[in-house]
Design an enzyme around this catalytic site. Sequence first.
Site: not given
Lengths: 389, 405
Positions: B141, B210
């Site tokens: 990322e 998450h």
Amino acid sequence: MSLSRLSSRSNLIPRPLSAAISRLISTDTTPITIETSLPFTAHLCDPPSRSVESSTQELLTFFRTMALMRRMEIAADSLYKAKLIRGFCHLYDGQEAVAIGMEAAITRKDAIITAYRDHCIFLGRGGSLYEVFAELMGRRDGCSRGKGGSMHFYKKDASFYGGHGIVGAQVPLGCGIAFAQKYDKEEAVTFAMYGDGAANQGQLFEALNISALWDLPSILVCENNHYGMGTAEWRAAKSPSYYKRGDYVPGLKVDGMDAFAVKQACKFAKEHALKNGPIILEMDTYRYHGHSMSDPGSTYRTRDEISGVRQERDPIERIKKLVLSHDIATEKELKDMEKEIRKEVDDAIAKAKDCPMPEPSELFTNVYVKGFGTESFGPDRKEVKAALP
Amino acid sequence: MAARIHGGAGAGAATALSTFNPKKLVAPSRTNLPAARSSKRCIVAAAGSDASKSLRVGHSQKLIANAAVATKAETSATTGTGHELLLFEALQEGLEEEMDRDPHVCVMGEDVGHYGGSYKVTKGLADKFGDLRVLDTPICENAFTGMGIGAAMTGLRPVIEGMNMGFLLLAFNQISNNCGMLHYTSGGQFTIPVVIRGPGGVGRQLGAEHSQRLESYFQSIPGIQMVACSTPYNAKGLMKAAIRSENPVILFEHVLLYNLKEKIPDEEYICNLEEAEMVRPGEHITILTYSRMRYHVMQAAKTLVNKGYDPEVIDIRSLKPFDLYTIGNSVKKTHRVLIVEECMRTGGIGASLTAAINENFHDYLDAPVMCLSSQDVPTPYAGTLEEWTVVQPAQIVTAVEQLCQ
């Protein structure tokens, strides 16, 4: 710059060349071949030859620009001690050969992005002394309008993308620029520069992986000055062969104090990157100052080491010897040039000192782009919104 | 615990959200959502000033019966036309239209290309536009966000997808220092027209890492804009506006809202990035919300209406900057504010909004601003516990009753 004719000298030394050469050096492009100081060390590629094509004009330009860079950095040192420059100031003296050699090998369409030691690279890309000093002192006419500072020099029209404070973060940006160059089919490359300290950042390897996967024309240049701030490279990196760190990506180790070696390597790298994807260049260089102005630079290395490098490997001395041995200019002419440069730098500083600080309203400009952007303000919105295309 | 809110008509009525799949949700109370909404009426109105109307192509002001919570763009000329789709398809449509329109738009992210996107937002785009425009990145990322920003400096317009918003924490340096600040530190030389998007929010038992709500972490970064979509209509509109914007925009989607179905106009339209959406005009209290909590609020609104309250519900949509114009007008009308958000209590969007409202509209308030947020805990896995980390409709009803005493 004009050099006086010294016809008497050319009679004294029986060199057939010197008699034929007119002393209007400014337009002289007589080719010269120069041998680099050391051979290149290569990883996964064939090293380029040690013979570099150059010209008398280029030699003099190298000397002049490097002397200008050196003078600029030393002047910045004094300005910092006079508290006109605040914050962080990272000086590049000792490493000028890297900036100069790179510029000589590429065009302004090729992009350069570097970390915070960016004053000389900005100059090499076409920035003016006035812009540099104005920005360092936080004045309105600085290259980033006084809002960036020492670590945030940019020059969009010369494809110089800065100027970044966070170590290593500029390398993914550089690979992104290379991606855009490939996307737009520009036939240009990007030089993403970083130091030996930043070479241990994970994002470098991430970016290198993507560049190699997607065949991006990115060239990673490690300016190895052997110290990551106060930590010597052998204390920070298990493998100090930064040019080999790319593993599957080819690399080249270059003597970074030799401007011609740098030029040759960058030329080679550009050809390679346009055809085969990323390549790593390790420039073996040295900085005389500490990491920044807050660092004396002598707590982690000896003064003998610094003066030893200055005596044996100084890039400007090297060019000076070449200029003198090729009889392109005399000792006096070079000294005059240096005096001229000193004056140029002093004039730029004086002009920058006169430049006013930015307007208070500048605090809020350029946070957003106008148009679909917005302005930071309160509930009474009086701004007319733009019409969508 | 959460009260069961029963609607009158049967579920499955031909309304916008009737195909909202209850199995996608955890809490039992939500299974009645379609039924609860089918008899709701909603007035569609352009928020705030008249100037905003010009920006909502095809947006009407007429009363639309049976339209649940979504604002619809049906002009008298196009009533009956338009096409129905799910929210992720609306995002894809917006993205595809912008990629068709401007060759500089490209998408990068994990599994966006050949796989089609983990939430199918980029499905089919790689086949249509090729590998150079829809880029499958490795799992890094930090690097690919940085690359997107670097590409944007030269003029490309990347849409960077974080597979889950939480993963973008790895790219925080790039988003904060480079994305947000480069336009300023370069004195205006570089613009960064990126869109960073991805699903966030509490899902169905996805676990703590998450289920993060990153809007609270990003809200202080100067130079970026943040928007949260909640319906297929505004998802497409905001996606298009974000891509066209010269500023970096972070578009927050929600994991549980991807399968919302709605009819959206055939013709092209864009939603204003900085404007809030009036979901339900009212007189008694202003309820400010965004993303998934909008649906909890509307469900609570049904109960409140039955009890005789008239709440005004505004989906703030623009998380940075706040649309204080619309919000201000509403506060001046109702004098009571309740904020319902999914963000954490500490330092969340609600906290900033409370401060902003208190600073600017203190004189108009009859009661303190109340903020209902998620609990300051990592989201637990167990279903019942997870249900209690987020705000439930019953709590909203109680809060309104308390404020309106």
